[in-house]
Design a protein around this motif. Sequence first.
Motif, short mmCIF file in Angstrom:
data_model
loop_
_atom_site.label_atom_id
_atom_site.label_comp_id
_atom_site.label_asym_id
_atom_site.label_seq_id
_atom_site.Cartn_x
_atom_site.Cartn_y
_atom_site.Cartn_z
N LEU A 140 6.54 3.27 -2.56
CA LEU A 140 6.00 3.99 -3.71
C LEU A 140 4.54 4.36 -3.47
O LEU A 140 4.12 5.48 -3.79
CB LEU A 140 6.13 3.13 -4.96
CG LEU A 140 5.71 3.79 -6.28
CD1 LEU A 140 6.58 5.01 -6.57
CD2 LEU A 140 5.81 2.78 -7.43
N ASN A 154 9.07 7.65 -9.94
CA ASN A 154 7.68 7.82 -10.34
C ASN A 154 7.57 8.64 -11.63
O ASN A 154 6.71 8.38 -12.47
CB ASN A 154 6.91 8.50 -9.22
CG ASN A 154 5.41 8.48 -9.42
OD1 ASN A 154 4.79 7.41 -9.45
ND2 ASN A 154 4.82 9.65 -9.56
N ASP A 168 4.57 0.57 -13.36
CA ASP A 168 4.77 0.40 -11.93
C ASP A 168 5.89 -0.59 -11.62
O ASP A 168 6.62 -0.42 -10.64
CB ASP A 168 3.47 -0.07 -11.27
CG ASP A 168 2.50 1.07 -11.03
OD1 ASP A 168 2.89 2.24 -11.27
OD2 ASP A 168 1.36 0.82 -10.61
N VAL A 202 12.89 2.20 -7.32
CA VAL A 202 12.84 2.62 -5.91
C VAL A 202 13.71 1.69 -5.06
O VAL A 202 14.47 2.15 -4.19
CB VAL A 202 11.39 2.64 -5.39
CG1 VAL A 202 11.35 2.78 -3.87
CG2 VAL A 202 10.62 3.78 -6.04
N ALA A 242 9.04 1.26 -11.86
CA ALA A 242 9.15 2.22 -10.76
C ALA A 242 9.54 1.51 -9.47
O ALA A 242 10.36 2.01 -8.70
CB ALA A 242 7.84 2.97 -10.59
N ILE A 243 8.96 0.35 -9.22
CA ILE A 243 9.26 -0.40 -8.00
C ILE A 243 10.71 -0.84 -7.98
O ILE A 243 11.41 -0.72 -6.98
CB ILE A 243 8.30 -1.59 -7.87
CG1 ILE A 243 6.88 -1.10 -7.59
CG2 ILE A 243 8.76 -2.55 -6.76
CD1 ILE A 243 5.81 -2.14 -7.79
N ARG A 272 2.97 8.21 -3.29
CA ARG A 272 1.85 8.69 -4.12
C ARG A 272 0.72 9.24 -3.25
O ARG A 272 0.12 10.27 -3.59
CB ARG A 272 1.36 7.57 -5.03
CG ARG A 272 2.36 7.26 -6.15
CD ARG A 272 1.98 6.03 -6.93
NE ARG A 272 2.87 5.84 -8.08
CZ ARG A 272 2.87 4.76 -8.85
NH1 ARG A 272 2.03 3.76 -8.61
NH2 ARG A 272 3.73 4.66 -9.86
N CYS A 326 11.73 8.20 -4.65
CA CYS A 326 10.40 7.84 -5.13
C CYS A 326 9.92 8.79 -6.22
O CYS A 326 9.33 8.37 -7.22
CB CYS A 326 9.41 7.83 -3.97
SG CYS A 326 9.67 6.52 -2.77
#
Length: 233
Positions: free
Chosen positions: A28, A85, A91, A98, A94-95, A32, A81
């Motif tokens: 991730l 995202n 976060d 992913v 999101a992690i 970014r 990703c």
Amino acid sequence: MITTSEVVDFVRDTTPPPTALDRALVELGRFRRAARRGADTPLVATLKQVAVRPGSLLWSAWIDGTAAAAVDGRPAWVAVCAAANALAVDDGGAIEAVAIGYEVADRVRADLGVAHTEAGWSVQCTAGAIGAAAAAGRALGLDVGHVHHLIGLCATQAAGLAAAADTGPLQIGKAASNAVEAALLSRNGFTSAAQPLEGRRGLFALMSVPPAAAERNGTAADARLGAAWSSPG
């Protein structure tokens, strides 16, 4: 060969192990950074010019996914990703998304086999689209039925020609945007096929060799998603 129901259950019920979460965190971050570096590339600048709502979830996934795919040092599965995202509320979410999406994308790529890439398909846009769907479903916490239809909506849009090298980043970004769109559509009642992956006219039947042939060629993947969390990189 995995089934749609297996993917749905995996998205809904699996807790990624710490090693998978650590790898997802790295990926991730890589995404970014790549998205920032690619934000001013000519392809992304052109995409922004035609964007209807650049700040919307769909366009953010498309623009950021295209930007990340346009530069070196991008993550293994950009579409996964980009979808995570765009949709995750934090976060941590999101992690997790992913990690789930990477495992699904890796497994779909394995099940599609060498014949898929030899035929000229871009796995970043086909297997990546299903992985992005898994990430989107996890990020939004969709229920079983919604995740099932999300997978189907992405499967019917999974496409990308390896020969289209100049537009490759655009294709990858669109796969992420399609996953975000499909997640929102399914959450609001849009439906899809019953067996979009394993069905007679599903993704595997149309884009790869028959499962029996894959087994004979030694390309069959592990029997269970998550049995061996693969390293994204």
